[in-house]
Design a protein around this motif. Structure first.
Motif, PDB file in Angstrom:
ATOM      1  N   GLN A  96      66.550  92.486 -41.019  1.00 45.81           N
ATOM      2  CA  GLN A  96      67.746  91.884 -41.625  1.00 45.81           C
ATOM      3  C   GLN A  96      68.732  91.436 -40.556  1.00 45.81           C
ATOM      4  O   GLN A  96      69.354  90.376 -40.665  1.00 45.81           O
ATOM      5  CB  GLN A  96      68.406  92.880 -42.577  1.00 45.81           C
ATOM      6  CG  GLN A  96      67.640  93.101 -43.871  1.00 45.81           C
ATOM      7  CD  GLN A  96      68.252  94.179 -44.737  1.00 45.81           C
ATOM      8  OE1 GLN A  96      69.039  95.007 -44.266  1.00 45.81           O
ATOM      9  NE2 GLN A  96      67.906  94.184 -46.017  1.00 45.81           N
ATOM     10  N   SER A 113      67.835  88.172 -39.226  1.00 47.12           N
ATOM     11  CA  SER A 113      67.912  87.091 -40.224  1.00 47.12           C
ATOM     12  C   SER A 113      66.540  86.611 -40.676  1.00 47.12           C
ATOM     13  O   SER A 113      66.324  85.419 -40.903  1.00 47.12           O
ATOM     14  CB  SER A 113      68.712  85.901 -39.664  1.00 47.12           C
ATOM     15  OG  SER A 113      70.025  86.278 -39.337  1.00 47.12           O
ATOM     16  N   GLU A 173      63.623  86.174 -43.482  1.00 53.29           N
ATOM     17  CA  GLU A 173      63.689  85.930 -44.916  1.00 53.29           C
ATOM     18  C   GLU A 173      63.436  87.219 -45.700  1.00 53.29           C
ATOM     19  O   GLU A 173      62.568  88.012 -45.342  1.00 53.29           O
ATOM     20  CB  GLU A 173      62.641  84.883 -45.318  1.00 53.29           C
ATOM     21  CG  GLU A 173      62.893  83.490 -44.768  1.00 53.29           C
ATOM     22  CD  GLU A 173      64.031  82.797 -45.478  1.00 53.29           C
ATOM     23  OE1 GLU A 173      64.522  83.343 -46.483  1.00 53.29           O
ATOM     24  OE2 GLU A 173      64.438  81.714 -45.031  1.00 53.29           O
ATOM     25  N   PRO A 174      64.182  87.450 -46.811  1.00 55.91           N
ATOM     26  CA  PRO A 174      63.992  88.672 -47.611  1.00 55.91           C
ATOM     27  C   PRO A 174      62.562  88.848 -48.116  1.00 55.91           C
ATOM     28  O   PRO A 174      62.052  89.965 -48.150  1.00 55.91           O
ATOM     29  CB  PRO A 174      64.973  88.477 -48.781  1.00 55.91           C
ATOM     30  CG  PRO A 174      66.022  87.564 -48.256  1.00 55.91           C
ATOM     31  CD  PRO A 174      65.309  86.638 -47.311  1.00 55.91           C
ATOM     32  N   ASN A 205      69.775  78.151 -41.388  1.00 52.47           N
ATOM     33  CA  ASN A 205      69.952  78.154 -42.834  1.00 52.47           C
ATOM     34  C   ASN A 205      69.029  77.107 -43.461  1.00 52.47           C
ATOM     35  O   ASN A 205      69.158  75.912 -43.175  1.00 52.47           O
ATOM     36  CB  ASN A 205      71.407  77.826 -43.170  1.00 52.47           C
ATOM     37  CG  ASN A 205      71.695  78.023 -44.641  1.00 52.47           C
ATOM     38  OD1 ASN A 205      70.825  77.898 -45.497  1.00 52.47           O
ATOM     39  ND2 ASN A 205      72.942  78.353 -44.937  1.00 52.47           N
ATOM     40  N   ASN A 250      71.805  86.613 -53.371  1.00 53.00           N
ATOM     41  CA  ASN A 250      70.858  86.293 -52.301  1.00 53.00           C
ATOM     42  C   ASN A 250      69.769  85.324 -52.742  1.00 53.00           C
ATOM     43  O   ASN A 250      68.945  84.913 -51.916  1.00 53.00           O
ATOM     44  CB  ASN A 250      70.204  87.574 -51.789  1.00 53.00           C
ATOM     45  CG  ASN A 250      71.161  88.461 -51.031  1.00 53.00           C
ATOM     46  OD1 ASN A 250      71.378  88.288 -49.834  1.00 53.00           O
ATOM     47  ND2 ASN A 250      71.760  89.420 -51.724  1.00 53.00           N
ATOM     48  N   SER A 269      67.160  85.902 -54.335  1.00 50.29           N
ATOM     49  CA  SER A 269      65.871  86.498 -54.006  1.00 50.29           C
ATOM     50  C   SER A 269      65.757  87.868 -54.653  1.00 50.29           C
ATOM     51  O   SER A 269      66.637  88.719 -54.466  1.00 50.29           O
ATOM     52  CB  SER A 269      65.695  86.623 -52.490  1.00 50.29           C
ATOM     53  OG  SER A 269      64.554  87.396 -52.174  1.00 50.29           O
ATOM     54  N   ALA A 272      65.467  90.803 -52.074  1.00 46.74           N
ATOM     55  CA  ALA A 272      66.675  91.377 -51.475  1.00 46.74           C
ATOM     56  C   ALA A 272      67.169  92.595 -52.241  1.00 46.74           C
ATOM     57  O   ALA A 272      67.896  93.424 -51.697  1.00 46.74           O
ATOM     58  CB  ALA A 272      67.776  90.320 -51.418  1.00 46.74           C
TER      59      ALA A 272
END
Length: 538
Positions: A26, A29, A31-32, A132, A387, A389, A392
């Motif tokens: 996390q 960064s 991706e979840p 992003n 999020n 997602s 997450a």
């Protein structure tokens, strides 16, 4: 960056190692969705090693970054013990979360196991999150808006040349390549999914019940999407000889689903015929399980290759979206935006109905106050919404099920893990409605046959399609080609999906936790009322 952690293998330390991996990824960064898949793979390895008697041996976790990749290495001392091999006594099917499964659902982790110098080693490589993902798309949309408006102020000859001689050929070539790629992707995804899930003992007795239950929920959501589409759009009923309406029947629909040969479905992009072929091949592979091990590996590798190719489109999708939005603006087809807003309204109405039905079921079936349930599961639902997602909210969902809903941790661990990765009930309704409203916007007649095919393909995409970058674009291309919707609507569909994806994730998390609760009650795997179970406390 280099982070190491030595530990003694135990249940408590296994949880600590998993949390440390998640926390580190996390911070980097990642991706979840990718974090969740890595966590499942590493937790599976640690649990398997404990079951095989490696506790309380020493172990080490190593996390390091090299170039643009994160490398995770997990080592435990002891006898050779492949954590991903099948356990015939596995009641839940935790072996389902093995290397092949994670590869099939689009994991780019490259997990692997080796045994060297008395050490069991599991490693994974993950790409850094470069930036992003919404930023390039936002830039593409803004540039398309500027270019589309500017085109109307250019001389007619210049604007027509740019639109018809430059933008249109580039867009058509892109869509033709995309169509060429998505057909094999859909075929391999369905075949490999059937082969992997249908393998003997792949899922334990409880795991199979969960799978069938989740499938039933997806079917119900598919029917809801179809009903909503038929109520809020004009669906043409079969009417032989009626001018402008294709005569069709369910019997003819079944006949058309049977391909004449193995080549035509891929040449014509006929999704329903590709699905029929994939189901037949997948079922045959399940029946011939022990005689086609090489074919199974080949199918897995072909699925990975197709995913990699589809993933390439994620890098150039902003350019595709630019061309799509530009053609819409330059062609004065603004009304499509209005139909997207209508679609969003119908979707929200469907989700409100689902929300209320689940709250009623909690009161009627379980005799528990809906407000008490909402107090427990809404924080995870909002986390998924923020999020965009469901991955997450994984840790919060596990905590809810284990400590607040009183669900047996073995059941909650499997169902929440499995559901977070592949259970996407809200996406089925979303896919159906978006396809039908795009057809309505482009005045494509919505027949019963088209609606049924859209429902079937949406169900398959929501349950079998891998979650790889660019996968959504490929999924919409399948639906739009099948329905005869012009390809320029794809760009706006992808933009609408970005907005709707957050709502999908929140609804999926809401439904998943309640379904796990219902499953636990039926399987008698729910803790009795007591002080340690929040759901029963006043």
């Amino acid at each position: 960056m280099l982070k190491t952690k030595k530990f003694i293998l135990s249940e408590q330390n296994a949880e600590m190692v998993a949390d440390l991996i998640v926390e580190t990824l996390q911070q980097l960064s990642v991706e979840p969705e990718e974090i969740l898949k890595i966590r499942l793979s590493m937790e599976k390895a640690l649990d398997s090693w404990m079951e095989k008697g490696l506790a309380p041996n020493t172990g080490e976790l190593i996390i390091q970054t090299r170039l643009k990749k994160v490398q995770i290495t997990l080592k435990v001392q002891g006898k050779e013990a492949n954590p991903y091999e099948q356990n015939d006594d596995d009641q839940f099917g935790d072996a389902f979360f093995s290397q092949p499964f994670l590869a099939a659902i689009g994991s780019g982790s490259g997990c692997g196991y080796v045994y060297s110098k008395g050490m069991n080693i599991v490693s994974a490589n993950i790409k850094h999150k470069a930036s992003n993902p919404f930023l390039p798309i936002a830039i593409a949309v803004l540039l398309a808006l500027v270019a589309g408006v500017t085109t109307h102020y250019l001389p007619l000859e210049v604007s027509e040349f740019i639109l018809n001689q430059v933008a249109a050929p580039l867009f058509d070539k892109f869509t033709s390549i995309l169509t060429t790629v998505i057909c094999p992707m859909l075929f391999f995804a369905v075949v490999w999914g059937i082969y992997h899930i249908g393998a003997p003992n792949r899922l334990g007795s409880v795991g199979k019940k969960v799978l069938w239950h989740f499938s039933g929920i997806l079917i119900g959501m598919t029917l809801l999407g179809g009903i909503a589409a038929s109520v809020f759009t004009k669906v043409h009923l079969p009417s032989a000889g009626a001018e402008g309406i294709q005569s069709e029947s369910i019997f003819q629909l079944l006949l058309d689903a049977i391909p004449e040969n193995m080549i035509d479905p891929f040449q014509n992009g006929n999704a329903i015929q590709i699905i029929v072929l994939a189901v037949l091949v997948g079922m045959a592979m399940v029946l011939l399980q022990h005689r086609i091990s090489i074919a199974g590996q080949l199918m897995e590798q072909c699925s990975a290759i197709s995913q990699c190719i589809v993933g390439f489109f994620a890098t150039i999708s902003p350019f595709f979206i630019f061309l799509s939005i530009y053609r819409l603006l330059a062609g004065n087809y603004i009304p499509l935006l209005l139909y997207m807003l209508q679609m969003a309204g119908v979707y929200l109405l469907c989700m409100a109905i689902v929300f209320l039905l689940y709250l009623v079921s909690v009161r009627v079936k379980e005799g528990i106050s809906p407000l008490r349930i909402l107090k427990i599961i809404m924080p995870s639902t909002l986390l998924a919404l923020v999020n965009a997602s469901s991955s997450a909210a994984y840790s919060v969902m596990r905590n809810n099920c284990d400590k607040k809903l009183g669900i047996d941790h073995r059941l909650s661990k499997f169902t929440i893990s499995f559901g977070s990765v592949v259970f996407k009930p809200a996406a089925v309704v979303h896919l159906i409605l978006l396809t039908v409203f795009c057809a309505k916007a482009y005045e494509v007649k919505i027949t019963i046959g088209m609606l049924v095919i859209t429902m079937i393909v949406s169900f398959v995409l929501a349950s079998a399609a891998p979650s790889v970058p660019g996968g959504l674009l490929a999924g919409y291309a399948v639906l739009f080609v099948q329905a005869g919707i012009p390809a320029e609507a794809l760009g706006l569909a992808v933009i609408a999906d970005i907005v709707m994806n957050a709502l999908d994730a929140a609804i999926n998390v809401f439904i998943l936790q309640l379904e796990v609760f219902h499953c636990a009650k039926r399987a008698d795997m729910l803790d009795p009322p007591g002080e340690n179970t929040s759901i029963y406390n006043a």
